[in-house]
Design a protein around this motif. Structure first.
Motif, short mmCIF file in Angstrom:
data_model
loop_
_atom_site.label_atom_id
_atom_site.label_comp_id
_atom_site.label_asym_id
_atom_site.label_seq_id
_atom_site.Cartn_x
_atom_site.Cartn_y
_atom_site.Cartn_z
N ARG A 1 -6.52 20.01 -18.02
CA ARG A 1 -7.82 19.46 -17.90
C ARG A 1 -8.64 18.79 -18.46
N ASP A 2 -8.56 19.73 -19.38
CA ASP A 2 -9.62 19.57 -20.26
C ASP A 2 -8.99 19.90 -22.20
N ASN A 3 -10.58 19.07 -23.61
CA ASN A 3 -9.63 19.58 -24.20
C ASN A 3 -9.89 21.34 -24.35
N THR B 1 -6.08 17.56 -27.31
CA THR B 1 -6.83 16.73 -26.51
C THR B 1 -6.72 17.42 -24.79
N VAL C 1 -4.86 15.38 -20.19
CA VAL C 1 -5.28 14.54 -18.69
C VAL C 1 -6.34 13.50 -19.52
N ARG C 2 -7.64 13.83 -20.44
CA ARG C 2 -8.49 13.42 -21.75
C ARG C 2 -7.98 12.28 -22.41
N THR C 3 -8.74 11.51 -22.54
CA THR C 3 -7.77 10.57 -24.06
C THR C 3 -8.54 10.37 -25.34
N ASN C 4 -9.73 11.18 -24.51
CA ASN C 4 -10.59 11.45 -26.08
C ASN C 4 -11.12 13.45 -26.28
N ASN C 5 -10.83 13.63 -27.52
CA ASN C 5 -11.18 14.80 -27.61
C ASN C 5 -13.06 15.01 -28.69
N GLU C 6 -13.80 15.38 -27.16
CA GLU C 6 -15.12 15.71 -26.76
C GLU C 6 -15.34 16.46 -27.53
N GLY D 1 -19.63 12.09 -22.16
CA GLY D 1 -19.46 10.98 -21.23
C GLY D 1 -19.04 10.06 -23.08
#
Length: 271
Positions: free
Chosen positions: A241-243, A13, A16-21, A62
């Motif tokens: 900062r990203d997945n 993940t 920084v992000r709380t979800n994984n896209e 998003g």
């Protein structure tokens, strides 16, 4: 000559992000729609005549739309692969073009049915046929080739050119509404070379590490699993900062000792 593919992969993940896209397809293994990545580094091996595929998807949109786009594409790829193995064997480019169209339709269908106008996913894929390797991509998730100290990007960044603040908009991706412009995946054919390796990754890797830093890791003598661990560790150390999703495949060659046995195995699986 036969070829073995040793591969390792991970999906994180980030910090920084709380979800994984992000999502992936590794010889049939994939993530559920809602997930927090995988624990640690996963690995496996296969042979080229089994027609394996390895792919990375980076969802956009998003809320939960990015996850849905990536998941819809992965599910569509799996179904298309199972139904069209004969085409993959005989006409790989036809297979890949059809797979991209099928995945795009799946993402667009979900988007239209749920009245979502801002969802999509990148796709970067390696397909192994009996005679060659094929790199196929849409968007800015990348595929690199490493061989004899040379490290090069073999995918195409489908982004609007020029300098601008933030991320450049994509010109191609899955979920691409084709009213005004056609879906045009980049497809590259590469011959088998023992000792070569291929890195597939989302921009959670390439935004954090330079090509020179990635090459330094791939220049090492470690296993694919260890190299994937190093890349993940450095991406997170730089901020994550990203997945972060990546797949590394290493190719080795060997002389087949029992061709009749392989023939029997292939025909028993319908290939």
């Amino acid at each position: 000559m036969a070829y073995q593919i040793d591969y390792a992969y991970t999906c994180h993940t980030g910090k920084v992000r709380t979800n994984n896209e992000d999502n992936f397809w590794c010889c049939g293994v994939r993530l559920p729609v809602h997930n927090q990545g995988v624990d640690g580094i996963l690995a496996g091996h296969t042979q080229h005549w089994q027609l394996p595929m390895l792919a990375v998807f980076d969802g956009m949109g998003g809320e939960s739309y990015g996850e849905m786009a990536a998941s819809a594409a992965v599910e569509a790829l799996g179904g298309f692969y199972e139904e069209n193995k004969k085409t993959l064997k005989k006409e790989p480019v036809v297979f890949l073009t059809g797979a991209c169209e099928n995945m795009n339709e799946a993402v667009c269908r979900y988007s239209n049915e749920n009245c979502i106008r801002s969802m999509g996913t990148t796709m970067a894929l390696l397909s192994f046929s009996e005679k060659a390797i094929y790199a196929c991509n849409l968007g800015d998730s990348r595929i690199y080739r490493h061989f004899q100290g040379k490290f090069q990007q073999i995918s195409t960044d489908h982004v609007i050119g020029g300098k601008m603040l933030g991320k450049a908009p994509l010109t191609q991706y899955l979920g691409f509404q084709e009213e005004n412009m056609a879906l045009e995946p980049s497809i590259v054919e590469i011959g088998y070379q023992p000792g070569s390796s291929y890195l597939i990754c989302s921009d959670g890797v390439t935004d954090m590490l330079s090509d020179e830093e990635l090459q330094k890791i791939l220049d090492g003598t470690e296993t694919a699993e260890e190299k994937v661990g190093k890349i993940l560790e450095q991406a997170l150390e730089r901020g994550g900062r990203d997945n972060v999703t990546l797949v590394l495949a290493q190719i080795s060659g060997y002389e087949e000792k029992n061709i009749l046995k392989r023939w029997a195995e292939r025909h028993s699986t319908g290939r």
